[in-house]
Scaffold this active site. Sequence first.
Site, PDB file in Angstrom:
ATOM      1  N   TYR C  23      -8.020   0.197  -2.563  1.00  0.00           N
ATOM      2  CA  TYR C  23      -7.679  -1.168  -2.975  1.00  0.00           C
ATOM      3  C   TYR C  23      -8.200  -1.592  -4.350  1.00  0.00           C
ATOM      4  CZ  TYR C  23      -6.508  -1.499   1.975  1.00  0.00           C
ATOM      5  OH  TYR C  23      -5.978  -1.284   3.209  1.00  0.00           O
ATOM      6  N   ASN C  74       0.358 -11.874   1.691  1.00  0.00           N
ATOM      7  CA  ASN C  74      -0.062 -10.485   1.921  1.00  0.00           C
ATOM      8  C   ASN C  74      -0.550 -10.450   3.362  1.00  0.00           C
ATOM      9  OD1 ASN C  74      -1.338  -8.055   2.228  1.00  0.00           O
ATOM     10  ND2 ASN C  74      -2.483  -8.158   0.305  1.00  0.00           N
ATOM     11  N   HIS C  80       2.043  -5.065  10.378  1.00  0.00           N
ATOM     12  CA  HIS C  80       2.590  -4.014  11.228  1.00  0.00           C
ATOM     13  C   HIS C  80       2.560  -4.356  12.705  1.00  0.00           C
ATOM     14  CE1 HIS C  80       1.756  -2.225   7.415  1.00  0.00           C
ATOM     15  NE2 HIS C  80       0.470  -2.400   7.586  1.00  0.00           N
ATOM     16  N   ASP C  87       7.653 -14.800  13.328  1.00  0.00           N
ATOM     17  CA  ASP C  87       8.333 -15.978  13.851  1.00  0.00           C
ATOM     18  C   ASP C  87       7.898 -17.242  13.112  1.00  0.00           C
ATOM     19  OD1 ASP C  87       9.651 -14.357  15.620  1.00  0.00           O
ATOM     20  OD2 ASP C  87       8.543 -14.987  17.391  1.00  0.00           O
ATOM     21  N   HIS C 100       1.936  -6.478  -1.170  1.00  0.00           N
ATOM     22  CA  HIS C 100       0.877  -5.561  -0.744  1.00  0.00           C
ATOM     23  C   HIS C 100       0.184  -4.994  -1.976  1.00  0.00           C
ATOM     24  CE1 HIS C 100       2.048  -5.607   3.472  1.00  0.00           C
ATOM     25  NE2 HIS C 100       3.297  -5.606   3.048  1.00  0.00           N
ATOM     26  N   SER C 102      -1.716  -2.082  -2.111  1.00  0.00           N
ATOM     27  CA  SER C 102      -1.520  -0.629  -2.193  1.00  0.00           C
ATOM     28  C   SER C 102      -0.060  -0.272  -1.912  1.00  0.00           C
ATOM     29  CB  SER C 102      -2.415   0.078  -1.175  1.00  0.00           C
ATOM     30  OG  SER C 102      -1.999  -0.250   0.137  1.00  0.00           O
ATOM     31  N   ARG C 111       1.728   2.242   8.848  1.00  0.00           N
ATOM     32  CA  ARG C 111       1.757   1.203   7.815  1.00  0.00           C
ATOM     33  C   ARG C 111       3.141   1.107   7.178  1.00  0.00           C
ATOM     34  NH1 ARG C 111      -3.601  -0.587   7.277  1.00  0.00           N
ATOM     35  NH2 ARG C 111      -5.049   1.109   7.590  1.00  0.00           N
TER      36      ARG C 111
END
Lengths: 147, 147, 147, 147, 147, 147, 147, 147, 147, 147, 147, 147
Positions: C23, C74, C80, C87, C100, C102, C111
Amino acid sequence: MKKILVIHGPNLNMLGKRETGIYGETTLTDINEALKNLAKELAVDVTVFQSNTEGALIDRIHEAAVEYDAIVINPAGYTHTSVALRDALAAVDIPAIEVHISNVYKREEFRQHSYISAVAVGQIAGFGVNSYLLGLRAAVDLVRSKQ
Amino acid sequence: MKKILVIHGPNLNMLGKRETGIYGETTLTDINEALKNLAKELAVDVTVFQSNTEGALIDRIHEAAVEYDAIVINPAGYTHTSVALRDALAAVDIPAIEVHISNVYKREEFRQHSYISAVAVGQIAGFGVNSYLLGLRAAVDLVRSKQ
Amino acid sequence: MKKILVIHGPNLNMLGKRETGIYGETTLTDINEALKNLAKELAVDVTVFQSNTEGALIDRIHEAAVEYDAIVINPAGYTHTSVALRDALAAVDIPAIEVHISNVYKREEFRQHSYISAVAVGQIAGFGVNSYLLGLRAAVDLVRSKQ
Amino acid sequence: MKKILVIHGPNLNMLGKRETGIYGETTLTDINEALKNLAKELAVDVTVFQSNTEGALIDRIHEAAVEYDAIVINPAGYTHTSVALRDALAAVDIPAIEVHISNVYKREEFRQHSYISAVAVGQIAGFGVNSYLLGLRAAVDLVRSKQ
Amino acid sequence: MKKILVIHGPNLNMLGKRETGIYGETTLTDINEALKNLAKELAVDVTVFQSNTEGALIDRIHEAAVEYDAIVINPAGYTHTSVALRDALAAVDIPAIEVHISNVYKREEFRQHSYISAVAVGQIAGFGVNSYLLGLRAAVDLVRSKQ
Amino acid sequence: MKKILVIHGPNLNMLGKRETGIYGETTLTDINEALKNLAKELAVDVTVFQSNTEGALIDRIHEAAVEYDAIVINPAGYTHTSVALRDALAAVDIPAIEVHISNVYKREEFRQHSYISAVAVGQIAGFGVNSYLLGLRAAVDLVRSKQ
Amino acid sequence: MKKILVIHGPNLNMLGKRETGIYGETTLTDINEALKNLAKELAVDVTVFQSNTEGALIDRIHEAAVEYDAIVINPAGYTHTSVALRDALAAVDIPAIEVHISNVYKREEFRQHSYISAVAVGQIAGFGVNSYLLGLRAAVDLVRSKQ
Amino acid sequence: MKKILVIHGPNLNMLGKRETGIYGETTLTDINEALKNLAKELAVDVTVFQSNTEGALIDRIHEAAVEYDAIVINPAGYTHTSVALRDALAAVDIPAIEVHISNVYKREEFRQHSYISAVAVGQIAGFGVNSYLLGLRAAVDLVRSKQ
Amino acid sequence: MKKILVIHGPNLNMLGKRETGIYGETTLTDINEALKNLAKELAVDVTVFQSNTEGALIDRIHEAAVEYDAIVINPAGYTHTSVALRDALAAVDIPAIEVHISNVYKREEFRQHSYISAVAVGQIAGFGVNSYLLGLRAAVDLVRSKQ
Amino acid sequence: MKKILVIHGPNLNMLGKRETGIYGETTLTDINEALKNLAKELAVDVTVFQSNTEGALIDRIHEAAVEYDAIVINPAGYTHTSVALRDALAAVDIPAIEVHISNVYKREEFRQHSYISAVAVGQIAGFGVNSYLLGLRAAVDLVRSKQ
Amino acid sequence: MKKILVIHGPNLNMLGKRETGIYGETTLTDINEALKNLAKELAVDVTVFQSNTEGALIDRIHEAAVEYDAIVINPAGYTHTSVALRDALAAVDIPAIEVHISNVYKREEFRQHSYISAVAVGQIAGFGVNSYLLGLRAAVDLVRSKQ
Amino acid sequence: MKKILVIHGPNLNMLGKRETGIYGETTLTDINEALKNLAKELAVDVTVFQSNTEGALIDRIHEAAVEYDAIVINPAGYTHTSVALRDALAAVDIPAIEVHISNVYKREEFRQHSYISAVAVGQIAGFGVNSYLLGLRAAVDLVRSKQ
């Protein structure tokens, strides 16, 4: 005195001589010695057995049924492929504890399924040599709690 | 003195009051007491924490990073569904040990995948309360071997 | 003046303190500052929000509906696993942009599926901090093109 | 002056003339013009290339290696089927950015897997023409941050 | 007088304000009122609870065990992702009835698996607000048949 | 004198210039030279052909049918995606031998399926440049054993 | 003089006596003789070993580690089922080459996965007896290139 | 006079010269002649086109859009692998009819999925040369019914 | 007066005589009587029909279209296997409600997919006989709300 | 006199001593005696063999080829995992009949695939000891019908 | 005069009365009339048969064997679920042609597998009523080419 | 005298007239006669029934429950598709034995799953007509052992 059989599956005779990045530098002799020492401390009797042959492991499990109170087994490569080994453990009345040296969940996908787990009491994986020692403790606690 | 954080995941507060066929009759209080006793014997400090909220568990793990030497965690239902919990354990520098009371491999298919296993040092499952005690031993051995 | 809400999902508070190989070393404070600077340049208003709790993120999204023109999110680990978060985004009228840090496609298989993508306008991934800044630009362009 | 190659994959020559419900009414010429304008603003050089032939796209990527600093590529239909295109991008040293006009995650299942993503720096999808412009910005930021 | 707890999962607070094509225009307040009216007719006591947080829903289920005779639950987005919620319902002795406003089988693939169904007595889905009212009737019939 | 056609698939023109960790530092020219030398030693005639375009490879295979005795082919990226290439090899009467420079079984999952294998006589993979030389030997043995 | 061990897996002792449509009419004795002849030509020493027992194959591989420079192995039926054999090859330092007599990709689906491939240097399949001879050449080239 | 473009995909130039067990002995020239004859009978104009290159097929489809009333296409090997070809057919306004010479459902598993079917009006497979003639009739009927 | 057709699928004639552990001891006659009683209370007309033959069920559904206002159907074993039954329900204009006596989600995997659900208005499962009564209520509410 | 070899796979030596809920209380000695008695009645010669080692079973099958007219085999745990055993049966000319004591289709998922079935003449499962006797009858009928 | 049997599967009696968006407004009577007219033109005899019962369709196919030269069948819903229908077509010596009114590849996933295709000569789908007429032509061509 | 019902599923009336390569030349009449002869020898009563209609088979099974001691059933094509048939067998108290003429494991993939196996006592497959005779013997043994 309670008797525990510790079974080492295929390739464990190569321990310490092979892939030390995954399995560490301890040899099978070192492990067996550590098991003997802990057995003495816990006042139980430990026998060790290693074979690379599925059938020889099954034979040993059958024989164990009449003599031992529990089995600690590292089925190694047979973990993922042997229904016969699973059936052998299911066929004997004594409890089995599955141990693994490495954390199989960090390795190849196929190492993440075990035919043994559902017929074992429990699993201990990822602690190196200590997996065996924790497995022996678990076996002893189990055997004593059943008395 | 080494400090270990023991984290109990969702529904473990109901232990001993629920599904005793699967989880036994020991309550969470019993487990915590057994952990404290073993901690005294091993000369380490143990703190316990339980929450049913994923975010609260993550917050606690983050805080632990600066204060504890290792985590023993029973992620319970979040084991199979929480990438966020996995990321929390990966985000802190201290080692984690995954424990389960029941042998998850004898239960529903979906309980046989753990998001946590690959970021933990190792797993111990199926020994009832003893899973926690073996987990604490494993944590202490680990922490001491790193000194 | 258009208002954009930037939402940071679980574990992003640990940014720069954790797994810097994946990251990078920028902290969440750095990112928020960069966002504020770009907001000023683009003449929009930016608010930031971070939580590790799925429910708190959902609550914040609901509140945003009446006050903000777009969301940059993010979802981190919840990407996932959270149908509820999906919703929530579908339940509000304002557009959402998924970012994201990465390149998730170079990481674990799990992922590579996002519950969020199908309810977002678009996705930006793999550019480090810049993913957020590009996301903010995209949001501003989107909001302005709708006027 | 930094040089960026923008590659348009198969059928993008039909843009604005086809399925406008999914891709909008902008033509490829419009996009190229917008890219040129932004390039001028960002003080970089942009070249555009379109082909419907997988092999021609691969050839162009190989040539780019010695002349360009980065590639912005919309692999279109080849995204989901071309290992050869992936290998071409992996074979050159310059960074690639994957862009898509539509939000592929709202479309057919087979459009949700990309062979390109794992060899690209990052992905930008769903913003129409703006996906290209954001991609160009990302490329420029990337190239400059490496200096 | 028998007591029934009706639990509304995540995003249901947005009902009537969101995606009215799928969920209709009735608000949560309308549903709660309809439930109260039917409860009066059936001579039972109904309490309603809504939260967007998985842990809060679990906490509420635990508390319900000592006070209520049955639970009617619409787990919404957590239906498809929460093993912890499933375990919470399994951990309490009172019966649970799973209700859904929309016919989930006409929607996305991932909405067609429920972690809750196997621990609930039964399911009612697709009847809009009436799903709740039928669920309340089912709960009352169940509770009375057990007397 | 027997004639063998050696076909190099997409990106192999970049050999030695690309990903040398996987493919080594030998260039395509080196390989072709080694093939010519071995051909001289084995007293056969070798022609080499490289293209990045699937259709051009197919055209070349069709032409080969009337002139050559066997084909040695490294289909590279098209190995895993091209039914058309498979059909081309099946459509000509001369035997084909599939070679790969790297051991594809140590690489990404998708590289472990080949559309070509079932229409080739055999496969040789993982020996670097030597894969081609062994392939040429195999082709020569095959052609001569059929006489 | 370099030493190569050639290992024949289960049922290969029946070669030439069985399913000649798939495996041809050459016997294991013929193969061993051909190997010896080529060994002489290449000035290396070849030992052959055949067993139907997984454990015996593993034992032989372990022993080989201290005496041989490379292994050529046809794992036959164990190719597709033996993790233990894979682990044995991984446990020794010398390179292994996997050979198959038939083109396994023209046969049953289950024959198209090999546990061995990822731990071997490379594979040669489909050339009948010549698979072994090419394998021996590959082994010799490999061993000599490492000097 | 209505104009129909008949497109022959990869390897169809080899028809009658290859695998006659599957495809019969008719050559492409025979088919084209039969198409011309039927076109005369039906009073339409037929043009034929064959290429082994995916991109060339796509180019031809794009051009057809302004000149032809319908396309009859046998995508051959690209049927199962080409999203780009699918997108080309979707990008033009004229109807396409997919034909296959052999009954693909009696062949390999991978031949049973078509990327083309969902963008074609309909499919005709298994009637040898007659598949094309029935396809031409279907195209003519379709074009005339739209007038 | 509104008319409702209740259709009982295969084997339901054996109800109360078979597998009472799963389906209870109520017979089909009991259910039909309970339905008649509730129909009287709700002031609607109920007809019942049972058949073990897929085609007979389809015929009955076709006939129902002109005479009935809604269908309550327990498709039993055909739930999981009959596309034809699904098509029959889709082919008629009146709404259908799917009911099941047992909670199918506690049973075999194959019972957890229904071909019927997506063409029904909603589903009710797991309440024994009461599933039918709740289904009848749901049908009546539906029919009346449409007036 | 016709000769039949009956092979008992792994763990069958434990029969009658193990898991009697699944396999009954008959021992292997009982089965062998029953087989001998039936053999006498049918006027054939029966030899029995049991081993827990895959390789020993394979060796015995190879030897049988020259001496016996048919094999009746209960492959037990190797049924589901042994390609080598399958290949052994395929390698000998005499017919094999697969028998199982329990109905494997009522047991774990993994017991429902047999590597042996496709190379056996037929299967008999679920009749306890009688599976063997029916298998012997089938073998005798088969052998005699071939005369 | 050649005789062709046209079989209409389940729900086709509802044609033109049902889901006209998918199947068009033509009734079964219209289709049968069109078939009779084309039969007259082609100088063959056509009989039509419709049933909603799988067994009745199978019976009719068996009877056809002795009287008809070919079958044109639209198996409708049984296409995707009936092995018995497949077996019936395989059991008779006369060729069958599978037709579908709609393009099944644009519909639900489960409609994209046909048990019938592999035993039919060929398939025609997506041309509405014309699918039947093309099917009749194909049948006549087939029957005449066999003379 | 014990009574056994032998049920022949769909298409078995065509036996001996169809696909004799798979099913042999024996007709259903031959089989029934052989069954009657063996019944006489075993001193039991045998009734035979054949139908091509799933519902008729189910009806017959229901009736059998009050009159017969066991069922021998060859479900033919319904083996792989009929949950309703499975439920019928489960719904009656008498044991059922599943027989198949051919070895289904040598045929198409879809023939290798049986819905019937788990509710039958056992299976016998692959012995031609003898499968029925062995099935009758098994039924008689079963019925007599229960007395």
